[in-house]
Design a protein around this motif. Structure first.
Motif, PDB file in Angstrom:
ATOM      1  N   TYR A   1       0.850  -1.181   0.000  1.00 49.79           N
ATOM      2  CA  TYR A   1       0.000   0.000   0.000  1.00 49.79           C
ATOM      3  C   TYR A   1       0.892   1.240   0.000  1.00 49.79           C
ATOM      4  O   TYR A   1       1.936   1.270   0.660  1.00 49.79           O
TER       5      TYR A   1
ATOM      6  N   VAL B   1      -2.728   2.487  -4.000  1.00 53.19           N
ATOM      7  CA  VAL B   1      -2.792   3.755  -3.273  1.00 53.19           C
ATOM      8  C   VAL B   1      -3.868   3.689  -2.202  1.00 53.19           C
ATOM      9  O   VAL B   1      -4.947   3.130  -2.427  1.00 53.19           O
ATOM     10  N   VAL B   2      -3.563   4.242  -1.032  1.00 52.59           N
ATOM     11  CA  VAL B   2      -4.567   4.369   0.026  1.00 52.59           C
ATOM     12  C   VAL B   2      -4.691   5.843   0.386  1.00 52.59           C
ATOM     13  O   VAL B   2      -3.692   6.563   0.461  1.00 52.59           O
ATOM     14  N   ASP B   3      -5.925   6.290   0.587  1.00 53.31           N
ATOM     15  CA  ASP B   3      -6.153   7.689   0.927  1.00 53.31           C
ATOM     16  C   ASP B   3      -5.611   8.027   2.308  1.00 53.31           C
ATOM     17  O   ASP B   3      -5.088   9.114   2.540  1.00 53.31           O
ATOM     18  N   PHE B   4      -5.752   7.083   3.234  1.00 54.11           N
ATOM     19  CA  PHE B   4      -5.302   7.307   4.603  1.00 54.11           C
ATOM     20  C   PHE B   4      -4.486   6.100   5.068  1.00 54.11           C
ATOM     21  O   PHE B   4      -4.977   4.966   5.033  1.00 54.11           O
TER      22      PHE B   4
ATOM     23  N   GLN C   1      -0.312   7.800  -7.012  1.00 57.72           N
ATOM     24  CA  GLN C   1      -0.765   6.949  -8.104  1.00 57.72           C
ATOM     25  C   GLN C   1       0.301   6.844  -9.194  1.00 57.72           C
ATOM     26  O   GLN C   1       0.554   5.756  -9.722  1.00 57.72           O
TER      27      GLN C   1
ATOM     28  N   LYS D   1      -2.120  12.685  -3.657  1.00 63.24           N
ATOM     29  CA  LYS D   1      -2.705  11.424  -4.146  1.00 63.24           C
ATOM     30  C   LYS D   1      -2.295  11.118  -5.584  1.00 63.24           C
ATOM     31  O   LYS D   1      -2.080   9.960  -5.942  1.00 63.24           O
ATOM     32  N   LYS D   2      -2.172  12.162  -6.406  1.00 64.05           N
ATOM     33  CA  LYS D   2      -1.762  11.926  -7.797  1.00 64.05           C
ATOM     34  C   LYS D   2      -0.325  11.419  -7.846  1.00 64.05           C
ATOM     35  O   LYS D   2       0.003  10.513  -8.614  1.00 64.05           O
TER      36      LYS D   2
ATOM     37  N   SER E   1       1.048   5.466   0.454  1.00 66.30           N
ATOM     38  CA  SER E   1       0.364   6.642   0.984  1.00 66.30           C
ATOM     39  C   SER E   1       1.246   7.874   0.823  1.00 66.30           C
ATOM     40  O   SER E   1       2.451   7.826   1.093  1.00 66.30           O
TER      41      SER E   1
ATOM     42  N   ASP F   1      -5.890   3.466   7.454  1.00 67.89           N
ATOM     43  CA  ASP F   1      -6.875   2.480   6.997  1.00 67.89           C
ATOM     44  C   ASP F   1      -6.268   1.083   6.883  1.00 67.89           C
ATOM     45  O   ASP F   1      -6.984   0.079   6.993  1.00 67.89           O
TER      46      ASP F   1
END
Length: 330
Positions: free
Chosen positions: A157, A187-190, A167, A163-164, A159, A193
């Motif tokens: 994962y 990709v993880v937003d947070f 990715q 975010k771009k 982080s 998580d």
């Protein structure tokens, strides 16, 4: 004298080679066979710059001698030049004659990724399958490669605050490592998580606050703190240090002098020095234990040392000479 570009180094020396060399460097350091003077810093106020000089000598069966030159010139960005250019100079330890100049920027990325790889190899569970990488800057790809090299990971994962960029990093990782490693990059937003589920966490940022919630770390996880290198930076959460069963450094003096990850919780009385178990070189030398139980939480903190630069650079030069790689300057 030989000149080795980043491409030359990549052609000559693999991540596995670098991990082996870093283990050798830390073993020598913890055995007292390293002479690493304090870094010399010279301010260049007229140009908003700073010039840093990091020499070192490593004795032993195959001695190594060298100096890394690093400049910090933030205004170079406007000139379309690197803001932190670095160059490594190696010398023949037996004669004192300069024998090579190397791309210091790539060397730093390689040896820094490799030292995390060495720690992960020695401290993480052998059956680790899921990892989390926090931070996708200049050090990120080497950090990822090091984890992939020492463990058969099914998923990593990723982080990042951008975010771009995260990715794009995953896309590049898939293109670069997809055929070599059967690993999924997501990709993880947070970060939090996935923190409760991963076996390895590697954070490589200059953040002044924790990059994940330490209370969520599961039993058996291994954590690498790579990015923070000043007393003000603290990417590792104090909660993770409190929960940890083993806390290992690359160099004890370096970490306790520079790493806010450790300095800040010490000052606040959250932990004390008895919590720190020693250096990775001592684990390599069999002087202290690393992981002894599957459910232990282990932490590795690195701030870097010229010992790594000197040994890795020397071994690269020897390999390049043997293979005839690089430009020879007469």
């Amino acid at each position: 004298m030989r000149y080795l570009s980043a491409k030359d180094i990549q052609q000559t020396f693999t991540m596995s080679d670098a991990i082996k060399a870093d283990k050798e460097a830390l073993s020598l350091y913890s055995s007292g066979r390293a002479d690493i003077p304090l870094r010399t810093n010279i301010d260049i106020p007229e140009h908003n710059g700073q010039s840093l000089y990091m020499p070192g000598y490593m004795s032993g069966a195959s001695p190594a001698l060298g100096i890394k030159l690093v400049s910090v010139y933030p205004d170079n960005i406007a000139k379309h030049l690197p803001s932190v250019p670095a160059t490594m100079v190696t010398l023949d330890a037996k004669t004192g004659i300069v024998n090579a100049i190397l791309d210091g920027t790539y060397l730093t990325q390689l040896r820094t990724g490799a030292v995390q790889g060495a720690a992960t190899d020695l401290l993480a569970k052998k059956n680790a399958k899921a990892a989390l990488l926090i931070g996708t800057g200049g050090q990120g790809m080497a950090q990822l490669e090091a984890m992939l090299t020492v463990r058969h990971l099914t998923i990593v994962y990723v982080s990042d605050l951008d975010k771009k960029r995260a990715q794009d990093f995953c896309d590049e990782a898939k293109a670069k490592f997809g055929y070599t490693f059967k690993t999924k990059f997501q990709v993880v937003d947070f970060a939090d998580d996935v923190v409760p589920f991963v076996d390895i966490i590697t954070t490589v940022t200059t953040s002044r606050r924790p990059t994940f919630n330490g209370s969520l770390v599961k039993p058996g996880a291994h954590i690498n703190g790579v990015g923070a290198y000043t007393p003000e930076m603290a990417e590792l959460p104090a909660e993770a240090l409190v929960k940890a069963d083993r806390i290992i450094f690359d160099t004890m003096d370096g970490v306790l002098a520079e790493a806010g990850d450790m300095i800040q919780p010490l000052k606040r009385g959250i932990i004390d020095k008895d919590k720190f178990n020693g250096e990775l070189g001592q684990v390599i030398n069999g002087r202290i234990d690393g992981r002894t139980e599957e459910d232990q939480i282990t932490v590795f903190k690195t701030v870097g040392t010229a010992a790594l630069d000197v040994i890795v650079a020397d071994r690269i030069v020897k390999a390049a000479e043997k293979e005839g790689i690089g430009a020879v300057l007469d």
